[in-house]
Design a protein around this motif. Sequence first.
Motif, PDB file in Angstrom:
ATOM      1  N   LEU A 145       0.814  -1.215   0.000  1.00  8.08           N
ATOM      2  CA  LEU A 145       0.000   0.000   0.000  1.00  8.08           C
ATOM      3  C   LEU A 145       0.849   1.268   0.000  1.00  8.08           C
ATOM      4  O   LEU A 145       0.600   2.193  -0.786  1.00  8.08           O
ATOM      5  CB  LEU A 145      -0.957  -0.017   1.199  1.00  8.08           C
ATOM      6  N   VAL A 146       1.861   1.335   0.858  1.00 10.39           N
ATOM      7  CA  VAL A 146       2.715   2.524   0.880  1.00 10.39           C
ATOM      8  C   VAL A 146       3.627   2.535  -0.350  1.00 10.39           C
ATOM      9  O   VAL A 146       4.017   3.603  -0.837  1.00 10.39           O
ATOM     10  CB  VAL A 146       3.556   2.580   2.172  1.00 10.39           C
ATOM     11  N   GLY A 147       3.921   1.351  -0.876  1.00 10.25           N
ATOM     12  CA  GLY A 147       4.723   1.266  -2.090  1.00 10.25           C
ATOM     13  C   GLY A 147       4.069   1.927  -3.284  1.00 10.25           C
ATOM     14  O   GLY A 147       4.746   2.269  -4.266  1.00 10.25           O
ATOM     15  N   GLN A 148       2.757   2.135  -3.204  1.00 13.88           N
ATOM     16  CA  GLN A 148       2.070   2.840  -4.289  1.00 13.88           C
ATOM     17  C   GLN A 148       2.579   4.272  -4.426  1.00 13.88           C
ATOM     18  O   GLN A 148       2.530   4.852  -5.514  1.00 13.88           O
ATOM     19  CB  GLN A 148       0.553   2.854  -4.042  1.00 13.88           C
ATOM     20  N   PHE A 325       5.860  -0.807  -9.444  1.00 16.97           N
ATOM     21  CA  PHE A 325       4.684  -1.591  -9.067  1.00 16.97           C
ATOM     22  C   PHE A 325       5.091  -3.011  -8.668  1.00 16.97           C
ATOM     23  O   PHE A 325       4.552  -3.582  -7.716  1.00 16.97           O
ATOM     24  CB  PHE A 325       3.666  -1.624 -10.218  1.00 16.97           C
ATOM     25  N   LEU A 326       6.060  -3.583  -9.387  1.00 12.33           N
ATOM     26  CA  LEU A 326       6.571  -4.904  -9.024  1.00 12.33           C
ATOM     27  C   LEU A 326       7.162  -4.883  -7.617  1.00 12.33           C
ATOM     28  O   LEU A 326       6.909  -5.776  -6.806  1.00 12.33           O
ATOM     29  CB  LEU A 326       7.634  -5.342 -10.038  1.00 12.33           C
ATOM     30  N   ALA A 327       7.933  -3.843  -7.314  1.00 14.10           N
ATOM     31  CA  ALA A 327       8.546  -3.720  -5.983  1.00 14.10           C
ATOM     32  C   ALA A 327       7.488  -3.661  -4.890  1.00 14.10           C
ATOM     33  O   ALA A 327       7.641  -4.268  -3.824  1.00 14.10           O
ATOM     34  CB  ALA A 327       9.424  -2.475  -5.928  1.00 14.10           C
ATOM     35  N   SER A 328       6.405  -2.929  -5.136  1.00 13.62           N
ATOM     36  CA  SER A 328       5.358  -2.801  -4.117  1.00 13.62           C
ATOM     37  C   SER A 328       4.703  -4.152  -3.805  1.00 13.62           C
ATOM     38  O   SER A 328       4.249  -4.382  -2.685  1.00 13.62           O
ATOM     39  CB  SER A 328       4.299  -1.786  -4.557  1.00 13.62           C
ATOM     40  N   LEU A 340      16.505  -3.126  -0.949  1.00  9.36           N
ATOM     41  CA  LEU A 340      17.371  -1.962  -1.152  1.00  9.36           C
ATOM     42  C   LEU A 340      18.773  -2.383  -1.585  1.00  9.36           C
ATOM     43  O   LEU A 340      19.364  -1.801  -2.507  1.00  9.36           O
ATOM     44  CB  LEU A 340      17.458  -1.140   0.138  1.00  9.36           C
ATOM     45  N   ILE A 341      19.307  -3.398  -0.929  1.00 16.09           N
ATOM     46  CA  ILE A 341      20.662  -3.865  -1.247  1.00 16.09           C
ATOM     47  C   ILE A 341      20.716  -4.454  -2.657  1.00 16.09           C
ATOM     48  O   ILE A 341      21.648  -4.166  -3.428  1.00 16.09           O
ATOM     49  CB  ILE A 341      21.129  -4.905  -0.204  1.00 16.09           C
ATOM     50  N   ILE A 342      19.716  -5.263  -3.016  1.00 16.75           N
ATOM     51  CA  ILE A 342      19.659  -5.827  -4.366  1.00 16.75           C
ATOM     52  C   ILE A 342      19.634  -4.706  -5.409  1.00 16.75           C
ATOM     53  O   ILE A 342      20.340  -4.741  -6.419  1.00 16.75           O
ATOM     54  CB  ILE A 342      18.439  -6.748  -4.529  1.00 16.75           C
ATOM     55  N   GLY A 343      18.789  -3.704  -5.159  1.00 19.40           N
ATOM     56  CA  GLY A 343      18.672  -2.588  -6.091  1.00 19.40           C
ATOM     57  C   GLY A 343      19.979  -1.827  -6.244  1.00 19.40           C
ATOM     58  O   GLY A 343      20.383  -1.474  -7.362  1.00 19.40           O
ATOM     59  N   MET A 344      20.676  -1.563  -5.128  1.00 20.63           N
ATOM     60  CA  MET A 344      21.916  -0.790  -5.203  1.00 20.63           C
ATOM     61  C   MET A 344      23.027  -1.559  -5.911  1.00 20.63           C
ATOM     62  O   MET A 344      23.794  -0.977  -6.690  1.00 20.63           O
ATOM     63  CB  MET A 344      22.356  -0.383  -3.790  1.00 20.63           C
ATOM     64  N   PHE A 383      16.688  -1.771 -11.935  1.00 21.27           N
ATOM     65  CA  PHE A 383      17.174  -2.082 -10.586  1.00 21.27           C
ATOM     66  C   PHE A 383      16.859  -0.959  -9.606  1.00 21.27           C
ATOM     67  O   PHE A 383      16.510  -1.212  -8.448  1.00 21.27           O
ATOM     68  CB  PHE A 383      18.685  -2.351 -10.624  1.00 21.27           C
ATOM     69  N   TYR A 384      16.985   0.295 -10.070  1.00 21.50           N
ATOM     70  CA  TYR A 384      16.682   1.406  -9.165  1.00 21.50           C
ATOM     71  C   TYR A 384      15.197   1.410  -8.787  1.00 21.50           C
ATOM     72  O   TYR A 384      14.843   1.486  -7.608  1.00 21.50           O
ATOM     73  CB  TYR A 384      17.039   2.749  -9.808  1.00 21.50           C
ATOM     74  N   ALA A 385      14.335   1.323  -9.783  1.00 20.04           N
ATOM     75  CA  ALA A 385      12.894   1.376  -9.530  1.00 20.04           C
ATOM     76  C   ALA A 385      12.409   0.118  -8.832  1.00 20.04           C
ATOM     77  O   ALA A 385      11.542   0.173  -7.950  1.00 20.04           O
ATOM     78  CB  ALA A 385      12.148   1.567 -10.847  1.00 20.04           C
ATOM     79  N   GLY A 386      12.955  -1.042  -9.207  1.00 21.58           N
ATOM     80  CA  GLY A 386      12.491  -2.295  -8.632  1.00 21.58           C
ATOM     81  C   GLY A 386      13.050  -2.588  -7.259  1.00 21.58           C
ATOM     82  O   GLY A 386      12.487  -3.401  -6.516  1.00 21.58           O
ATOM     83  N   GLY A 387      14.157  -1.930  -6.883  1.00 24.99           N
ATOM     84  CA  GLY A 387      14.749  -2.221  -5.594  1.00 24.99           C
ATOM     85  C   GLY A 387      14.803  -1.067  -4.623  1.00 24.99           C
ATOM     86  O   GLY A 387      14.746  -1.272  -3.409  1.00 24.99           O
ATOM     87  N   ILE A 388      14.912   0.166  -5.121  1.00 25.71           N
ATOM     88  CA  ILE A 388      15.217   1.302  -4.244  1.00 25.71           C
ATOM     89  C   ILE A 388      14.080   2.304  -4.139  1.00 25.71           C
ATOM     90  O   ILE A 388      13.742   2.773  -3.039  1.00 25.71           O
ATOM     91  CB  ILE A 388      16.484   2.028  -4.751  1.00 25.71           C
ATOM     92  N   ASP A 389      13.474   2.662  -5.250  1.00 29.69           N
ATOM     93  CA  ASP A 389      12.589   3.829  -5.317  1.00 29.69           C
ATOM     94  C   ASP A 389      11.428   3.738  -4.323  1.00 29.69           C
ATOM     95  O   ASP A 389      11.382   4.462  -3.327  1.00 29.69           O
ATOM     96  CB  ASP A 389      12.077   3.988  -6.744  1.00 29.69           C
ATOM     97  N   ALA A 390      10.485   2.859  -4.583  1.00 29.02           N
ATOM     98  CA  ALA A 390       9.328   2.730  -3.685  1.00 29.02           C
ATOM     99  C   ALA A 390       9.752   2.246  -2.307  1.00 29.02           C
ATOM    100  O   ALA A 390       9.217   2.678  -1.276  1.00 29.02           O
ATOM    101  CB  ALA A 390       8.309   1.765  -4.297  1.00 29.02           C
ATOM    102  N   THR A 391      10.750   1.362  -2.264  1.00 28.81           N
ATOM    103  CA  THR A 391      11.188   0.763  -1.004  1.00 28.81           C
ATOM    104  C   THR A 391      11.714   1.811  -0.031  1.00 28.81           C
ATOM    105  O   THR A 391      11.465   1.736   1.177  1.00 28.81           O
ATOM    106  CB  THR A 391      12.280  -0.291  -1.272  1.00 28.81           C
ATOM    107  N   SER A 392      12.452   2.793  -0.542  1.00 23.60           N
ATOM    108  CA  SER A 392      13.028   3.814   0.342  1.00 23.60           C
ATOM    109  C   SER A 392      11.938   4.639   1.023  1.00 23.60           C
ATOM    110  O   SER A 392      12.066   4.997   2.197  1.00 23.60           O
ATOM    111  CB  SER A 392      13.973   4.723  -0.451  1.00 23.60           C
TER     112      SER A 392
END
Length: 502
Positions: A145-148, A325-328, A340-344, A383-392
């Motif tokens: 939900l917050v990942g949206q 959206f996949l990350a969320s 986050l680590i995978i994305g970085m 990798f940035y969008a799927g691992g870091i963006d929404a997650t941060s």
Amino acid sequence: MHGGHYSAFNIRIILVLTLGSLTYGYAFSVISNTFGQPGFLQYFSLADNASYTNKIEGSISGLFSAGGILGALTVGYMCDKHGRKITMNTAALICIIGGALQAGSINVAMLLVARFITGCGIGMMVVLIPIFQAEISPPSSRGLLVGQHGAWIVFGYAIASWVGVGTFHSSDLSFQWRFPLALQCVFPLGLFCCSPWVPESPRWLLMQGRHAESWDIISRLHVDGSIVDTNKVSYAQKEFHQMVKQVEMDSHAWIAGGGARQMYSKASYRKRMMIGFFTQYSAQATGAMVVSNYMVNLYNDLGFDGGLVLILGALYVTVATMANFLASFVMDFIGRVRLLIIGMIGCMITLGLECAMEAEYMGTNNRVGNSLGVFFIFCFIFFYAGGIDATSYVYCSEIFPTHIRSHGMAFSMIGTFLSTVVFLEAGPTALFTIRWYYYVMFICLTAVHVTILWRYFPETKGLSLEEINMRFGDEVAVHFPKAGDDSSRNFESNTPESTEGI
């Protein structure tokens, strides 16, 4: 992991709040495409003097980020004093004013001031929206939900990019850049108009002692309409009981400990502030904003120009939207820190490969080498969008206790804006003089940051906002599995009304 009983009411609020996410994403990204519009370059006399153009582009980006810092500094106080909802509407109005002024700019000075004003509004918005979403989301689905927030921010990037592609082909040079800038007003206007259907945060209401209003919202977040589900009612009771007890305990500790100075004097709070700031700073230190904002330059170096550059930019953010959206959907299973680590690591590797392509093929007509350069840019954003963006955003919105959440999230986002001020202000000149070597700095920084995340960052997935306290060494008033013990007695003493009316 606790169960997640969310209702249509919950989803509706989340989706309305994503208009604030769209506001930030579109306002942030639209200027990147505007820099590539012939009408914009001609109107402001930026087409023939590269040095002057670089300075103006850097100033536009820098002032936007500076406004973001001011907005982030302001929003913490407003959220606590006036509530999440009033603050949200204030931010929306500021964004509307800033967007209108940008679209009507008659000189560079007016455009710079307008970007600063818009920066203030989106600085408030980007802090507020994930806080609001986190405070109405169940523990096991909070990542989704917050990942949206992150996903819809990047959807805003995509809208800005495709609008830029469309207006690039307009014969009206003024329309080319004024229409995309004017479109900034639509999303905050929609948020402002829909705000009557958004309730106040139940956790903020508890901090104000308004228990009855808070319980009414909590119960509706877990139960659909007039259908009574005993399990969902019980879950709502347990969550509310835990919230009440935690707010009571934290309030007493806050007063006894000396108030606001504890954010920096208390070790566990200080650690949270440092982790929040570092999370947002390290996300920008991957080079993502530099790649995004100066993508036109990057593609030009690889031998692409004209409308194709805008199409590639639009495809870039479309991939980013899908990856967010996949990350969320996966972060509630994989975990915040691991993602986050995978994305970085992915960003570090792909940006390194991109640098290799630029070093070898920049300025040449080698079709394969230049195409591989584009491919690695797309891998980078995946990798940035799927691992870091929404997650941060999710991580920073949930690591702070309720009474300092707005200040903590604001401080975290200052990490974003300070980083972008430095990286984006230096970007045009650095890319013009040292070119791809500028990206090597981001690769080195990210290598260090991965080690720090792995060593010091606690995982938060599956925990209620109140239980996350224990990951930082603070006391939890009521652990969730015990929140329902003697549930009838606890419910009678901590909820203002019975469940019959739910």
